[in-house]
Scaffold this motif. Structure first.
Motif, short mmCIF file in Angstrom:
data_model
loop_
_atom_site.label_atom_id
_atom_site.label_comp_id
_atom_site.label_asym_id
_atom_site.label_seq_id
_atom_site.Cartn_x
_atom_site.Cartn_y
_atom_site.Cartn_z
N ILE A 280 0.84 -1.20 0.00
CA ILE A 280 0.00 0.00 0.00
C ILE A 280 0.87 1.25 0.00
N LEU A 281 1.91 1.25 0.83
CA LEU A 281 2.79 2.42 0.90
C LEU A 281 3.56 2.63 -0.40
N GLU A 282 3.84 1.54 -1.12
CA GLU A 282 4.56 1.64 -2.39
C GLU A 282 3.63 1.84 -3.58
N ASN A 283 2.31 1.93 -3.32
CA ASN A 283 1.30 2.17 -4.37
C ASN A 283 1.29 1.08 -5.43
N LYS A 284 1.58 -0.17 -5.04
CA LYS A 284 1.60 -1.29 -5.97
C LYS A 284 0.23 -1.97 -5.94
N ILE A 285 -0.71 -1.38 -6.68
CA ILE A 285 -2.08 -1.89 -6.66
C ILE A 285 -2.18 -3.30 -7.28
N PRO A 286 -1.55 -3.59 -8.41
CA PRO A 286 -1.65 -4.96 -8.98
C PRO A 286 -1.13 -6.03 -8.02
N ASP A 287 0.03 -5.78 -7.40
CA ASP A 287 0.58 -6.77 -6.46
C ASP A 287 -0.32 -6.91 -5.24
N LEU A 288 -0.94 -5.82 -4.82
CA LEU A 288 -1.85 -5.86 -3.65
C LEU A 288 -3.08 -6.71 -3.96
N LEU A 289 -3.64 -6.56 -5.15
CA LEU A 289 -4.81 -7.36 -5.53
C LEU A 289 -4.45 -8.83 -5.67
N LEU A 290 -3.25 -9.12 -6.19
CA LEU A 290 -2.81 -10.51 -6.30
C LEU A 290 -2.61 -11.13 -4.93
N GLN A 291 -2.10 -10.36 -3.99
CA GLN A 291 -1.92 -10.89 -2.63
C GLN A 291 -3.28 -11.18 -1.99
N PHE A 292 -4.24 -10.29 -2.21
CA PHE A 292 -5.59 -10.52 -1.67
C PHE A 292 -6.22 -11.76 -2.30
N ASN A 293 -6.00 -11.97 -3.59
CA ASN A 293 -6.51 -13.16 -4.26
C ASN A 293 -5.86 -14.42 -3.69
N ASN A 294 -4.56 -14.35 -3.39
CA ASN A 294 -3.86 -15.49 -2.80
C ASN A 294 -4.41 -15.79 -1.40
N TYR A 338 6.53 -4.00 14.20
CA TYR A 338 5.56 -2.91 14.23
C TYR A 338 6.26 -1.55 14.38
N LEU A 339 7.24 -1.50 15.26
CA LEU A 339 7.97 -0.24 15.46
C LEU A 339 8.71 0.17 14.19
N LYS A 340 9.24 -0.80 13.47
CA LYS A 340 9.99 -0.50 12.25
C LYS A 340 9.06 0.01 11.16
N GLN A 341 7.89 -0.65 10.99
CA GLN A 341 6.99 -0.24 9.92
C GLN A 341 6.25 1.05 10.27
N SER A 342 6.04 1.32 11.56
CA SER A 342 5.34 2.55 11.95
C SER A 342 6.14 3.79 11.57
N LYS A 343 7.47 3.65 11.48
CA LYS A 343 8.30 4.78 11.08
C LYS A 343 8.10 5.14 9.61
N LYS A 344 7.63 4.19 8.80
CA LYS A 344 7.42 4.45 7.37
C LYS A 344 6.09 5.16 7.11
N THR A 345 5.18 5.11 8.08
CA THR A 345 3.83 5.63 7.87
C THR A 345 3.64 6.93 8.63
N SER A 346 2.75 7.75 8.12
CA SER A 346 2.37 8.99 8.81
C SER A 346 1.07 8.79 9.57
N GLN A 347 0.84 9.65 10.53
CA GLN A 347 -0.38 9.54 11.32
C GLN A 347 -1.61 9.81 10.46
N GLU A 348 -1.51 10.75 9.50
CA GLU A 348 -2.64 11.05 8.62
C GLU A 348 -3.00 9.84 7.76
N PHE A 349 -1.97 9.15 7.24
CA PHE A 349 -2.22 7.96 6.44
C PHE A 349 -2.92 6.88 7.25
N LEU A 350 -2.46 6.65 8.48
CA LEU A 350 -3.05 5.60 9.31
C LEU A 350 -4.49 5.93 9.69
#
Length: 614
Positions: A280-294, A338-350
């Motif tokens: 989601i953070l990398e804006n990879k919509i095709p890969d995200l849909l494939l992961q959901f299908n899996n 969780y602590l590592k990935q939380s640094k990549k995200t902003s509070q507005e995004f979450l």
């Protein structure tokens, strides 16, 4: 017992001694039989025997211990709370402790003094009567007779009423312990006679620590994350946690891993949500849909997936603040992720992500295309941080091509920097600004020179509406709004004087023009009354509201024509309704004839000549 061992046991001893081979076989089978142990589930095997062993209910166990030590124990207790949190266990421990005086052996359970009644199957009035009859008999061993009534909310209304008197005034040697998962189903008169203890859910941390203890007792190597998933799956019930633990141990053996637990319990692993968030953070919509299908292909539900994703965003939001990290109920290894990935995200995004995922969760059950709903939510999540080629229109620079298209030549401005502490520099700067201002005004005058006389820009109505329709009522409201839409180019407009005869002449010319254009209805309405002038106001009187609305809708063209013709832009229109005039025009057949006779007296001669009736 093994049938072969039983057969050897009934064989005469002498024969066994004489036949050494048979004797050896007998001893071997007997040792194997004795070594085999019957499997007991962990929920029974590790049931607490003292209050110290009870998990997660320290407040209640401390209260009961103090009540026993101070001889301050009520005769009617009500244990309420969710399933598997220790209600019946605490009732048995309490019943055993109040009958113990310290001289008993360790295996003494006072079975003759403890009576357990299942109210789900013994809920009639007769069952309660038998209970009250037994209460009168004092105990033969120990001090108290303890009656543990489980699932007490299943008693009928009549059984509750039959139990009231005994519960309020029981014998001194009797104590009642009622247990239920649904306190709201118990009648208030029962509740008022009991001392209520509310058992809470077992926290994930407490359940995990107890599972870790049991794993060490059974020599099972278990990952911290694996035990955490089991504790989380139990949802606050220790009995459920132990049942899940036995099931997973049967599946994976002595080595309990996170992967084995997630596979056996059919739960989505943390790694799935970590990977989804990265996509989601990398804006990879095709890969995200494939992961959901899996994920769906593995048998997971889309509702479960999107609800877990919302919880994952919540955990990331909790991880961003050191004060709220305690709310993160995960293992140590997972907490670091969780602590590592939380640094990549902003509070507005979450916050926006939680809102979108929660909205999808609410709409999931009512949606007819549930997969599309989740996929659309995932695409929206992946688009939160996607900028693309969007531009901010709030702050922009006007390009030079804009001025060229308008015929304007920009003047380059070079303003010299003022010298410090110099009055001469300040004077030069003022003189330079004055030159620039003069040149700018000259350029603007040449570019925007007014070539036409001042005029009023009027907005015309293109669609005609009947005065009797609902749209005419809306048109009247729109008329009030459109009156504010008149744009005046200049404030100094001509205001030449005019006479009433000049106005009437202009008025009749306008009626002829609109009649030529096919507007016969408006022309006839304007012909009803002769306009009268008061200063610059044209006064008209119409017989009904319909005529007034029709003229008001067309007054912009009318006023524009009159103002231009008379060269006076202060002319306004005032319309009133005369009910007498309206009555005059709503005439009968005789009144029509009289009206025609006024216009042409020969009509009466025609009627008399042919002897016509009116």
């Amino acid at each position: 017992m093994n049938a072969k061992v039983h057969k050897l046991l009934i064989t005469p001893i002498k024969f066994c001694v004489l036949n050494s081979k048979l004797w050896i076989e007998f001893l071997t089978l007997l040792s194997q039989e004795l070594s085999m142990e019957h499997f007991v589930v962990s929920a029974r095997k590790y049931r607490p025997q003292t209050f110290k062993d009870v998990v997660g209910q320290q407040a209640i166990t401390n209260t009961l211990l103090n009540a026993i030590e101070n001889n301050h124990l009520a005769q009617a207790l009500l244990f309420t709370g969710p399933r598997g949190v220790g209600k019946t266990t605490c009732a048995r421990i309490l019943a055993k402790m109040i009958n113990s005086d310290g001289s008993e052996t360790g295996d003494e359970d006072f079975a003759f003094n403890i009576f357990e009644l299942d109210a789900a199957s013994n809920n009639s009035v007769d069952d309660i009567r038998n209970l009250t009859d037994q209460v009168r008999i004092p105990p033969q061993v120990g001090k108290y007779k303890v009656y543990i009534i489980d699932e007490v909310h299943m008693l009928s209304q009549a059984a509750f009423n039959a139990f009231l008197k005994t519960l309020e005034e029981p014998p001194k040697h009797c104590i009642f312990i009622l247990a239920t998962t649904e306190k709201h189903k118990i009648i208030p008169t029962i509740l008022s006679r009991c001392q209520i203890f509310d058992f809470k859910r077992i926290t994930v941390k407490d359940a995990k620590e107890y599972l870790k203890y049991i794993a060490e007792e059974q020599a099972i190597k278990a990952d911290d994350d694996a035990l955490h998933i089991i504790a989380q799956k139990a949802d606050g019930a220790m009995r459920d946690a132990l049942s899940i633990f036995d099931r997973v141990v049967s599946f994976s053996g002595k080595n309990l891993t996170r992967q084995a637990v997630t596979e056996n319990l059919n739960v989505l692993d943390y790694e799935t949500y970590f990977e989804s968030t990265d996509l989601i953070l990398e804006n990879k919509i095709p890969d995200l849909l494939l992961q959901f299908n899996n994920t769906l292909s593995k048998g997971f539900d889309g509702h479960h997936y999107i609800a877990g994703l919302a919880s994952h965003f919540r955990d990331l939001l909790v991880s961003k603040t050191p004060e709220t990290i305690e709310l993160l109920e995960v293992g140590d290894q997972t907490k670091e992720k969780y602590l590592k990935q939380s640094k990549k995200t902003s509070q507005e995004f979450l916050m926006q992500g939680i809102n979108l995922a929660n909205d999808c969760d609410l709409k999931y059950k009512t949606s007819k295309n549930q997969r599309l709903l989740v996929e659309l939510c995932l695409m929206q999540l992946a688009s939160i941080t996607f900028d693309g080629e969007k531009k901010n229109s709030k702050h922009y620079i006007i390009p030079a091509s804009y001025f060229k298209n308008k015929g304007i030549t920009p003047i380059p401005v070079n303003i010299p920097k003022p010298k410090e502490n110099s009055n001469v520099a300040s004077a030069e700067l003022k003189e330079e600004k004055l030159k620039i201002s003069t040149a700018s005004k000259t350029s603007n005058i040449e570019a925007f020179q007014v070539k036409e006389p001042p005029k009023i820009v009027l907005k015309q109505e293109t669609k005609r509406t009947s005065g009797l329709s609902l749209s005419s009522i809306r048109a009247k409201k729109e008329h009030l709004i459109k009156q504010m839409d008149v744009v005046i180019d200049e404030e100094d407009l001509p205001k030449e004087a005019f006479t009433e005869n000049e106005l009437i002449s202009t008025w009749n010319n306008y009626i002829e023009e609109i009649r030529k254009k096919g507007k016969h209805n408006l022309a006839s309405i304007l012909s009803i009354d002769t306009p009268k002038v008061t200063k610059t106001t044209i006064n008209l009187v119409f017989p009904n509201e319909t005529n007034k609305i029709e003229v008001e809708r067309q007054q912009y063209d009318l006023l524009s024509y009159i103002r231009k013709s008379l060269n006076n832009y202060e002319i306004s229109l005032s319309i009133t309704i005369n009910e007498v005039m309206e009555k005059q025009y709503a005439y009968s057949t005789i009144e029509k004839f009289e009206k025609l006779k006024e216009k042409n007296a020969n009509i009466d001669l025609l009627r008399k000549a042919f002897d016509l009736d009116v």
